[in-house]
Structure formats: structure tokens, C-alpha cells
Design an enzyme around this catalytic site. Structure first.
Site, PDB file in Angstrom:
ATOM      1  CB  THR A 210     -40.356  14.648  57.078  1.00  0.00           C
ATOM      2  OG1 THR A 210     -41.151  13.502  56.786  1.00  0.00           O
ATOM      3  CG2 THR A 210     -39.840  14.536  58.504  1.00  0.00           C
ATOM      4  CG  ASN A 211     -45.719  14.024  57.051  1.00  0.00           C
ATOM      5  OD1 ASN A 211     -45.794  12.839  57.367  1.00  0.00           O
ATOM      6  ND2 ASN A 211     -45.726  14.412  55.778  1.00  0.00           N
ATOM      7  CG  HIS A 212     -45.622  13.943  63.548  1.00  0.00           C
ATOM      8  ND1 HIS A 212     -44.378  13.865  64.105  1.00  0.00           N
ATOM      9  CD2 HIS A 212     -46.085  15.180  63.851  1.00  0.00           C
ATOM     10  CE1 HIS A 212     -44.098  14.988  64.729  1.00  0.00           C
ATOM     11  NE2 HIS A 212     -45.113  15.812  64.572  1.00  0.00           N
ATOM     12  CB  SER A 213     -46.961   9.852  57.696  1.00  0.00           C
ATOM     13  OG  SER A 213     -47.323   8.589  57.184  1.00  0.00           O
ATOM     14  CB  ALA A 277     -48.636  12.065  55.241  1.00  0.00           C
TER      15      ALA A 277
END
Ligand code: CTP
Length: 399
Positions: A210-213, A277
Site C-alpha cells: 500500500t502507500n502513505h495516503s 493514491a
């Protein structure tokens, strides 16, 4: 919608939950509303007018017969001043009186005389709520255009569990803003789809990429659009944020799920704002069983591209993309506007302090399909959301 010149009249009636109305009065005051509080005689037994006076900075109306009050001369002055009336908490008694057209105190006079929308947040014993008399009154008022929010289920004043509690304050606040937006907002009736948060791409049943959004920017846009009267669908990847009231919420995990949800939601949309994102790559062959540490020395994941949602979703609606960049921000964003056939792109430099992932503020540049740029200063995400919606509103008017 500018709330600064708007007046909300909050009617407080005699319920143990009357103290919660102080929190509501505070929320409306803090965002710039002029808040006028009317308390019934019974409400004054539960909480003092002084509390509301100090929160709102305005005199509180408790009777029609106070000669010193600026409202007593003209007993319908507040009815005319109101942009919206919220009755929270609303007892079975006040609901019955309003449904019967009774006007025997300042609150009922105001409700009978106002042309503003009225939102009612009931709070009462569960048997009183379930009683057919109350239910008939509610149905009658709904047919006449009154909006209801709640009641909620939970512990009641009697100590037992049941349906009758004043519902969650976020819900009451959100629905009130939504009702006001439908009547006065510049996006009233427009169908706007917003995506938010990061996607999760499965590696195996327990792990994901996943990502930091945080989802904050997308949620701020969805809430601002709701407050301006739009019919909003929020398609969100997993986030820690509460679901906003008055919004159709679709939760998704992967880019593939988000693509399907966006295709479905945009069938009748006026605008799509892709603040999510979305992962660009995903494990090509996620394992159906947990990958065991003891079985392997190290792990190489073979990744494949995810679908480009904005690039491939079809339909006649305004398209707004986001470009979170770490270098050459404007040029990269101008290229994306063209590549993805967008009406607008909102670019930000995620390496800057106070901007991008997880923050409550953002500094963005809005770029249109001709490459014309509008640089905004550092603003709270709620204000960035309104500035983006101003541009969407202008584009919608041109269609
Ligand atoms: N986006 C999308 N589908 C994807 C990836 C991104 O719809 N699979 C959307 C994002 O929601 C955003 C816009 O496209 O509104 C730009 O996203 P971004 O990741 O900056 O662009 P990419 O096309 O992925 O280009 P790159 O990562 O190479 O900069």
C-alpha cells in the site's frame, strides 16, 4: 458555500441529551455560522442558557415574553433570519406539536413561520419513539419536507438499550450542512464521484502493498461537495477516517475494486475527482496461502501494472486528477492532463513540509486542459477542496 453569512437556529428541547446541543452550537459557531439558540421551558431544566450564550456569543431565547429581548417584539424574527433550523434534541412532544401546527412558544412559532429547511434530531424513550402516534407524526412531517436524523440505538435515560438516543453529533452536523447545501449550494443536485485513500494490493491472504495516503484530501473534497448540495459518492480505500454523513460510501481495497466502483458510480455522474493514491503496480500472482518464512530464504515479487482508472473510465463527465510529484511538479502534471484527457489536474509537491500525505494542509497548483496554472497558497485541506470545487462548478456551468 460561504457559511460566514449563514444563520442556523438551534432549537433545544427537554431531554437529558440537551447538553450535547452545546457541542453542536460550538461546531457551527467555530466554522463561522451565526448561531441563534431557542430553548424550550423544559430544556432550561437540563442545561442553562448561559452555556449557549457563552458558546455562540449571542443572546439565547427562552421565552416570548422577555421585553428586553431583541426577538420578543417580532416573534417571527428568527424564522425569517434562519437559513436552516435544527432541533436537537427533539422530544416526542415537540415533534407532535410541530406536526399539529401548534405555535405556543418561541420554538414552535419559529418553526411554523420559517421558510428555511428544518432538521429534526429526535431523542426520547424507545417506546415513545416506536409508538404509532410518534411514527405517524414523523411520517407527516417527512411528507412536508422536514428532514430527520436519527434517533440512534444505545443506552437510554431509563438505563436500558433501545432506539431513541440522540444520534451521533457528526451525523447531525453533517446532515444539517447537507440539507442547507441542497437548498442554497452552488452544486445542488450535481452528481460528484470522489475517490480517496490508498489502495491495497494483496501479496498473500495476510500481507499487502500500500502507500502513505491518509485519505484526508479526498474526504475533504467529498464533504465540501456535500455541503454545497452535491449528491456525492465517495469511493475509498482503507483509511482511519470516519465515514462522512450524507454521502454514499463505497469501500474498496485494490485498484481493480476501485476501477469497478468508479465505472459503476460514473454511469450517471457530472464529475469524477480522483484524489485516491492508486497503486501503479501489484503482485502479478498473489499467493492464496500465507507465504511461510521458514520455507524461503528471500522473496522476489513479480509485479504487473494496475489498470489506469482515470485513463480508461469512459463517459461524459468532468475529470479531475491529482498528481503527487516529488520533482518537476508542474511539467509532470501538465503531461498527465494531456495523457489522461483531464479537465483539471491538482498537483502537489509531496516533498514539501505541511503538504501531501497525512497533513491537514496542502499547497497545490491547479492546471487546466490548456496547461494554464493557478498556484494556491498553503491552505487547510477543507479550503483546498472548496477551491477545486469552485473550478469544477465553473466547468459544470459551461457544459
Ligand atoms: N490514477 C488512476 N489509476 C491508476 C493510477 C493513478 O486513476 N492506476 C489516477 C490518480 O488517482 C491520480 C492520477 O491518476 O488522480 C495521477 O496519478 P499518479 O500516480 O500521479 O500518475 P500515474 O499515471 O500513476 O503516473 P506516475 O506514477 O508515473 O507519475
Amino acid at each position: 458555500m460561504a457559511v460566514k453569512e449563514k444563520t442556523v437556529v438551534i432549537g433545544v428541547t427537554g431531554s437529558i441529551s440537551a447538553y450535547k446541543a452545546a457541542d453542536l452550537a460550538s461546531r457551527f459557531t467555530q466554522v463561522g455560522f451565526r448561531v441563534e439558540v431557542i430553548m424550550t421551558e423544559e430544556a432550561v431544566q437540563f442545561i442553562t442558557p448561559l452555556t449557549f450564550r457563552n458558546i455562540t456569543g449571542r443572546p439565547v431565547v427562552t421565552t416570548m415574553w422577555d421585553l428586553a429581548s431583541e426577538f420578543s417584539v417580532e416573534h417571527v424574527a428568527l424564522a425569517e433570519a434562519a437559513d436552516i433550523v435544527l432541533i436537537a434534541p427533539a422530544t416526542a412532544n415537540i415533534i407532535a406539536k410541530i406536526a399539529s401546527g401548534i405555535a405556543d412558544d418561541m420554538l414552535t412559532c419559529t418553526v411554523l413561520a420559517t421558510k428555511a429547511p428544518v432538521v429534526i434530531a429526535p431523542a426520547m424513550n424507545d417506546n415513545m419513539w416506536a409508538n404509532e402516534i410518534t411514527q405517524e407524526n414523523v411520517t407527516r412531517l417527512k411528507k412536508r419536507g422536514f428532514s430527520f436524523v436519527g434517533p440512534g440505538y444505545g443506552r437510554l435515560a431509563s438505563g436500558k438499550m433501545g432506539l431513541g438516543r440522540l444520534t451521533d453529533l457528526d451525523e447531525i452536523y453533517g446532515v444539517t450542512l447537507q440539507v442547507l447545501g441542497k437548498k442554497k449550494g452552488d452544486l445542488a443536485g450535481k452528481k460528484i464521484v470522489v475517490t480517496a485513500g490508498g489502495t491495497q494490493e494483496a501479496v498473500d491472504p495476510v500481507r499487502c502493498l500500500t502507500n502513505h495516503s491518509s485519505g484526508k484530501m479526498g474526504y475533504a473534497i467529498a464533504i465540501a461537495a456535500r455541503n454545497r448540495g452535491a449528491i456525492v459518492t465517495l469511493i475509498s480505500g482503507p483509511t482511519a477516517l470516519p465515514k462522512p454523513a450524507g454521502i454514499k460510501f463505497v469501500d474498496v481495497k485494490s485498484a481493480e475494486d476501485m476501477l469497478k466502483a468508479v465505472q459503476e458510480a460514473t454511469k450517471k455522474a457530472d464529475a469524477l475527482i480522483m484524489a485516491a493514491a492508486v497503486a501503479d503496480f501489484r503482485p502479478a500472482k498473489p499467493s492464496s496461502t500465507k507465504i511461510k518464512r521458514v520455507d524461503i530464504k528471500d522473496l522476489t515479487l513479480y509485479m504487473e501494472k494496475t489498470p489506469d482508472i482515470l485513463g480508461q473510465v469512459k463517459g461524459d463527465f468532468i475529470r479531475v486528477g491529482f498528481a503527487a510529484e516529488s520533482d518537476d511538479v508542474v511539467n509532470n502534471a501538465v503531461d498527465k492532463v494531456k495523457r489522461k484527457g483531464l479537465d483539471l489536474i491538482v498537483a502537489n509537491d509531496i516533498t514539501e513540509k505541511d503538504c501531501g500525505f497525512g497533513t491537514d494542509t496542502n499547497r497545490v497548483t491547479i492546471i487546466d486542459s490548456k496547461g494554464k496554472t493557478e498556484e494556491l497558497p498553503l491552505l487547510p485541506k477543507s479550503e483546498v477542496a472548496d477551491r477545486i470545487l469552485d473550478r469544477v462548478g465553473t466547468l459544470l456551468k459551461k457544459r
